[in-house]
Design an enzyme around this catalytic site. Structure first.
Site, PDB file in Angstrom:
ATOM      1  N   SER A 153      47.945  56.410 -25.212  1.00 21.77           N
ATOM      2  CA  SER A 153      47.162  56.988 -26.295  1.00 21.77           C
ATOM      3  C   SER A 153      47.455  58.492 -26.420  1.00 21.77           C
ATOM      4  O   SER A 153      48.599  58.861 -26.659  1.00 21.77           O
ATOM      5  CB  SER A 153      45.677  56.675 -26.070  1.00 21.77           C
ATOM      6  OG  SER A 153      44.946  56.883 -27.234  1.00 21.77           O
ATOM      7  N   ASP A 191      44.733  46.647 -31.849  1.00 18.71           N
ATOM      8  CA  ASP A 191      44.237  48.001 -31.593  1.00 18.71           C
ATOM      9  C   ASP A 191      43.508  48.510 -32.842  1.00 18.71           C
ATOM     10  O   ASP A 191      44.114  48.691 -33.895  1.00 18.71           O
ATOM     11  CB  ASP A 191      45.418  48.924 -31.256  1.00 18.71           C
ATOM     12  CG  ASP A 191      44.986  50.276 -30.695  1.00 18.71           C
ATOM     13  OD1 ASP A 191      43.851  50.705 -30.985  1.00 18.71           O
ATOM     14  OD2 ASP A 191      45.793  50.901 -29.988  1.00 18.71           O
ATOM     15  N   HIS A 207      43.026  48.413 -27.776  1.00 14.72           N
ATOM     16  CA  HIS A 207      43.464  49.748 -27.340  1.00 14.72           C
ATOM     17  C   HIS A 207      43.377  49.824 -25.817  1.00 14.72           C
ATOM     18  O   HIS A 207      42.490  50.452 -25.236  1.00 14.72           O
ATOM     19  CB  HIS A 207      42.605  50.833 -27.999  1.00 14.72           C
ATOM     20  CG  HIS A 207      43.177  52.217 -27.856  1.00 14.72           C
ATOM     21  ND1 HIS A 207      44.382  52.581 -28.416  1.00 14.72           N
ATOM     22  CD2 HIS A 207      42.721  53.324 -27.201  1.00 14.72           C
ATOM     23  CE1 HIS A 207      44.637  53.853 -28.124  1.00 14.72           C
ATOM     24  NE2 HIS A 207      43.642  54.317 -27.386  1.00 14.72           N
TER      25      HIS A 207
END
Length: 237
Positions: free
Chosen positions: A129, A182, A216
């Site tokens: 991320s 995600d 995610h």
């Protein structure tokens, strides 16, 4: 498992970051290193625990912890972050000075490892991320050709400043992975990033993998792909 990224410029400033970093040592002589950057609100320890299952005996793994700063996206809450985040869309305003400072911090760790005997082409950056975003930006603006980048569930920061910001790392191996479910950083952003990277790096050097059902976060299957990538580009000497 949730994870996102930071660092500091100059020789001495990066040392506290290194001193406090979680590390996973190799079981034999370390001839390569992976610097892996966690995600927003996380620390390096979770990734260190994960990576012990996928480690290679000749590789040193370094998991720095981001500094705690106010994050605009989260109503200015103070949390571990490599730089400020104003939004998670491709056209959101970006913390340019924070991103560049964080990249300088990571480059200082690279220089430190190089001085201690691991050449830059045997050092790989990676991250999840926000950490993956920083690893991409740092590698593409680094004066050295690194061993590769592992970019998980992320994007390319300051993408409008490329290719002028790029150091000409056309042969930089990049493994980009993204969960198809995600909702925080949609897989479409990952695909857009992969296309953008093809204009900066030889397209043959880029691998973009997506994982059905993955949100995610990361998965065992994804981490196996990461291990294979590291093994391929940082082989035993």
């Amino acid at each position: 498992m949730k994870h996102l990224l930071q660092c500091m410029c100059g020789n001495n400033m990066s040392l506290p970051l290194l001193k406090e970093a979680a590390t996973v040592s190799g079981s034999e002589k370390e001839t390569a290193a992976v610097i892996f950057l966690h995600g927003l609100g996380d620390t390096g320890q979770g990734w260190a625990d994960t990576m012990t299952e996928f480690q290679l005996p000749h590789v040193k793994y370094i998991f720095p912890h981001a500094p705690r700063i106010p994050v605009t996206l989260n109503l200015k809450s103070v949390m571990p972050a490599w730089f400020d985040l104003m939004g998670l869309t491709p056209d959101s305003p970006e913390d340019e000075s924070g991103i560049k400072k964080a990249a300088d911090n990571i480059k200082a760790i690279i220089e430190h490892e190089a001085k201690n005997g691991i050449p830059p082409n045997r050092i790989m950056l990676g991250g999840f991320s926000q950490g993956g975003a920083l690893s991409l930006y740092t590698a593409l603006t680094c004066q050295h050709q690194l061993g590769g980048v592992v970019a998980l569930s992320c994007w390319l920061p300051l993408h409008k400043s490329f290719p002028s910001a790029s150091s000409g790392n056309r042969n930089l191996p990049i493994l980009q992975c993204h969960g198809e479910m995600d909702t925080m950083i949609p897989v479409q952003f990952g695909a857009m990033t992969a296309e953008m990277l093809k204009s900066l790096v030889d397209p043959k050097m880029i691998t973009f993998k997506t994982y059905p059902g993955l949100s995610h976060s990361s998965s065992h299957q994804e981490m196996e792909a990461v291990k294979e990538f590291i093994e391929k580009h940082l082989p035993r000497i």
